[in-house]
Design a protein around this motif. Sequence first.
Motif, PDB file in Angstrom:
ATOM      1  N   TYR A  54      11.519 -15.110   8.861  1.00 30.98           N
ATOM      2  CA  TYR A  54      10.593 -14.645   9.955  1.00 30.98           C
ATOM      3  C   TYR A  54      11.437 -14.808  11.233  1.00 30.98           C
ATOM      4  O   TYR A  54      11.924 -16.145  11.517  1.00 30.98           O
ATOM      5  N   VAL A  73       8.329 -11.234  12.818  1.00 29.06           N
ATOM      6  CA  VAL A  73       8.235 -10.268  12.012  1.00 29.06           C
ATOM      7  C   VAL A  73       9.191 -10.806  10.759  1.00 29.06           C
ATOM      8  O   VAL A  73       9.906 -11.615  11.064  1.00 29.06           O
ATOM      9  N   LEU A  74       8.860 -10.079   9.748  1.00 32.81           N
ATOM     10  CA  LEU A  74       9.738 -10.486   8.709  1.00 32.81           C
ATOM     11  C   LEU A  74      11.174  -9.575   8.598  1.00 32.81           C
ATOM     12  O   LEU A  74      11.115  -8.439   9.007  1.00 32.81           O
ATOM     13  N   ARG A  96       3.987  -8.303  10.239  1.00 31.98           N
ATOM     14  CA  ARG A  96       3.055  -9.114   9.233  1.00 31.98           C
ATOM     15  C   ARG A  96       2.151  -8.123   8.811  1.00 31.98           C
ATOM     16  O   ARG A  96       1.711  -8.119   7.664  1.00 31.98           O
ATOM     17  N   ASN A  97       1.375  -7.560   9.850  1.00 33.18           N
ATOM     18  CA  ASN A  97       0.228  -6.666   9.584  1.00 33.18           C
ATOM     19  C   ASN A  97       0.911  -5.178   8.520  1.00 33.18           C
ATOM     20  O   ASN A  97      -0.105  -4.558   8.313  1.00 33.18           O
ATOM     21  N   ARG A 100       0.554  -5.573   3.944  1.00 34.22           N
ATOM     22  CA  ARG A 100      -0.637  -5.422   3.399  1.00 34.22           C
ATOM     23  C   ARG A 100      -0.721  -4.621   2.388  1.00 34.22           C
ATOM     24  O   ARG A 100      -0.272  -3.385   2.746  1.00 34.22           O
ATOM     25  N   HIS A 104       2.173  -5.263   0.174  1.00 38.01           N
ATOM     26  CA  HIS A 104       2.095  -6.728   0.378  1.00 38.01           C
ATOM     27  C   HIS A 104       3.177  -7.311  -0.301  1.00 38.01           C
ATOM     28  O   HIS A 104       3.739  -8.616   0.253  1.00 38.01           O
ATOM     29  N   GLY A 107       7.948  -8.409   1.016  1.00 37.98           N
ATOM     30  CA  GLY A 107       8.802  -9.515   1.466  1.00 37.98           C
ATOM     31  C   GLY A 107       9.426 -10.534   0.528  1.00 37.98           C
ATOM     32  O   GLY A 107      10.139 -11.011   0.755  1.00 37.98           O
TER      33      GLY A 107
END
Length: 182
Positions: A54, A73-74, A96-97, A100, A104, A107
């Motif tokens: 991150y 952010v990743l 991050r958002n 999902r 999901h 990462g």
Amino acid sequence: MKVLDRLSSTRAGWLNKPINSGHYHHWLIDGGSLTSRLQRASKRFAVKPIDVHYAKPYEDEVALLNLKKSKLVLVRDVHLISNGTPVVVAHSILPRNSMRGRWHGLGRLGNKPLGGALFTNPKVMRTPLAYKKLLPHHDLYALVAQSVDVVPSFLWARRSIFRLNKAVILVTEIFLPEVLAL
């Protein structure tokens, strides 16, 4: 503002066409899956993670994805390897958002290609490619210089945003000279 509009208004020196890209041209303009193309061109294809962490994205990435400057952010940096030789460095930004729902698990891909997740879903939309000749002062050039032994005086890169509903991923692919041997 729509993602497509932001792409054109925040290019930060990125081009609509890869002008004077020479032998890299056909690699840069191919709008299909780079992973699939490299798999077809290689006897052995592999993905080798450089780093997954991150961090704050680069300034032009913040603008492009309409993020807050302080937002983490990743960041996923990997080598795409053909026949034992790195030929591309892929740099992906995953807010991050966006990690999902169907994305999901992105990462935790490890040595699996991101292209497999992006190009197998027909609902994923891709913005037009943008191109840049990276010079030594650019952050992405420095990223490559840290991960390979020899770096030429410039590198060609392309990037685009992949979108699934409201989730977005910015993927930048930096082509090493070794890709020209394929």
